[in-house]
Design an enzyme around this catalytic site. Structure first.
Site, PDB file in Angstrom:
ATOM      1  N   ASP A  69       0.868  -1.175   0.000  1.00  0.00           N
ATOM      2  CA  ASP A  69       0.000   0.000   0.000  1.00  0.00           C
ATOM      3  C   ASP A  69       0.905   1.225   0.000  1.00  0.00           C
ATOM      4  OD1 ASP A  69      -1.735   2.116   0.670  1.00  0.00           O
ATOM      5  OD2 ASP A  69      -2.978   0.864   1.967  1.00  0.00           O
ATOM      6  N   ASP A 128      -3.623   7.332  -3.774  1.00  0.00           N
ATOM      7  CA  ASP A 128      -3.418   6.241  -2.826  1.00  0.00           C
ATOM      8  C   ASP A 128      -3.785   4.939  -3.548  1.00  0.00           C
ATOM      9  OD1 ASP A 128      -3.217   4.759  -0.488  1.00  0.00           O
ATOM     10  OD2 ASP A 128      -4.869   5.763   0.550  1.00  0.00           O
ATOM     11  N   HIS A 175     -11.772   6.284   1.946  1.00  0.00           N
ATOM     12  CA  HIS A 175     -11.760   7.621   2.545  1.00  0.00           C
ATOM     13  C   HIS A 175     -11.675   8.709   1.497  1.00  0.00           C
ATOM     14  CE1 HIS A 175      -7.335   7.360   1.840  1.00  0.00           C
ATOM     15  NE2 HIS A 175      -7.562   6.078   2.066  1.00  0.00           N
ATOM     16  N   HIS A 180      -6.654  11.131   5.089  1.00  0.00           N
ATOM     17  CA  HIS A 180      -7.949  10.591   5.515  1.00  0.00           C
ATOM     18  C   HIS A 180      -8.832  11.758   5.928  1.00  0.00           C
ATOM     19  CE1 HIS A 180      -7.093   6.106   5.786  1.00  0.00           C
ATOM     20  NE2 HIS A 180      -5.995   6.645   5.314  1.00  0.00           N
ATOM     21  N   GLU A 203     -11.036   0.987  -0.795  1.00  0.00           N
ATOM     22  CA  GLU A 203     -10.072  -0.063  -0.454  1.00  0.00           C
ATOM     23  C   GLU A 203     -10.691  -1.218   0.332  1.00  0.00           C
ATOM     24  OE1 GLU A 203      -6.815   1.146   2.133  1.00  0.00           O
ATOM     25  OE2 GLU A 203      -7.726   3.092   2.464  1.00  0.00           O
ATOM     26  N   GLU A 236      -6.743  -1.414  -3.699  1.00  0.00           N
ATOM     27  CA  GLU A 236      -7.157  -0.015  -3.552  1.00  0.00           C
ATOM     28  C   GLU A 236      -6.827   0.802  -4.791  1.00  0.00           C
ATOM     29  OE1 GLU A 236      -5.094   2.084  -0.411  1.00  0.00           O
ATOM     30  OE2 GLU A 236      -6.531   3.737  -0.433  1.00  0.00           O
TER      31      GLU A 236
END
Ligand code: CO
Length: 302
Positions: free
Chosen positions: A88, A99, A161, A169, A193, A287
């Site tokens: 990640d 992300d 998020h 976040h 995710e 994700e």
């Protein structure tokens, strides 16, 4: 703030960050192999992000098996890659983060492979639900249903998020199950995710050991001059994005560790805990980051 409007500079930044992430996903597929030190994998990915003109938005997370999130190698980590490993990482351009995460099975294990495939499908279906302008609860539902169909389930206390400038976040949570929220996604940046586990598992994570991943929570003053120097560096270099002790040891040596604990005790830094699945079950994660601009959904990290 809900419904942030994405202006042109933001769009350019997040698209550029997403492009670097997409390249790095290919790179990760090449270098994440069984028995390679996690330290080597994290450092190679972070160096490559910089080489391609981005900034690591947070330390590369490498969670093996039941480690769902917030595991980054320490400066002297000797752990080798194995099991079902989740990679990640994020790329920031002008403070805007793309992300993403992908999972690898390093054991040639059928369950691992199926968990990973299901996490990819759940992500795809979650994105599809967002494209159809479904509510947060319905997006979560499409993710969880994908898991249940494969006789798996999702981790309920980990979620996607919203993302804002220098805020990984931000306010909005995108659940991995139907949490009953009827709110729809406004224009903005979002990460979806899913975390997939066998349906015999608890479906929750607990706080494990301190991760060595920190973020700045408030400005403050410290008397100790080493800690003050470190705090200035942190503020200038990372702003409010997460960073890790490994990065600071590289720059300042191991004395940085003492200063970090000073700053944490003073409440200026928050240290994240490792997040571990309660029944110690294997976890797969996928994700992507998407932007919604004038109601249209664009996935930027694939
Ligand atoms: Co994320």
């Amino acid at each position: 703030m809900e419904g942030q409007e994405i202006i042109q500079k933001e769009l350019e930044s997040i698209r550029k960050a997403g492009k670097i992430v997409a390249n790095l996903r290919e790179y990760a597929r090449k270098i994440v192999k069984k028995d390679v030190p996690l330290l080597e994998i994290a450092e190679k990915i972070e160096a490559e992000i910089i080489k391609q003109g981005g900034k690591p938005a947070f330390p590369v997370n490498l969670g093996i098996n039941e480690y769902a999130a917030h595991y980054t190698p320490s400066y002297n980590d000797e752990t080798l890659a194995s099991g079902l490993i989740k990679v990640d990482f994020g790329v920031a351009i002008n403070g805007f983060t793309a992300d993403n995460a992908l999972s690898f099975d390093l054991e040639n294990n059928e369950t691992n492979k199926k968990l990973i495939k299901t996490s990819e499908e759940a992500l795809k279906n979650g994105i599809e639900a967002a494209k159809q302008n479904k509510s947060l609860g319905e997006i979560g539902s499409s993710i969880n249903e994908t898991a249940e169909k494969a006789n798996f389930t999702t981790i309920k206390n980990l979620s996607g998020h919203s993302i804002e400038n220098n805020n990984l976040h931000a306010g909005i949570t995108i659940p991995n199950y139907n949490n009953g929220k009827t709110t729809k996604l406004d224009d903005g940046i979002y990460a979806i995710e899913p975390f997939i586990i066998p349906n015999t598992a608890t479906g929750m994570v607990y706080d494990g050991k301190p991760s060595g991943i920190y973020e700045l929570v408030r400005p403050g003053n410290v008397r100790d001059s080493n800690a003050r120097e470190l705090l200035n560096y942190i503020t200038e270099t990372y702003n409010t994005l997460p960073f890790c002790s490994r990065w600071l040891v590289k720059k300042f040596g191991t004395r940085a560790l003492i200063s970090l604990s000073h700053l944490e005790k003073a409440g200026i830094l928050h240290q994240f805990s490792q997040l571990i699945e309660k029944s110690k079950s294997v976890v797969a994660q996928s994700e992507h980051t998407l932007i919604i601009h004038q109601g249209k959904v664009e996935v930027v990290t694939e």
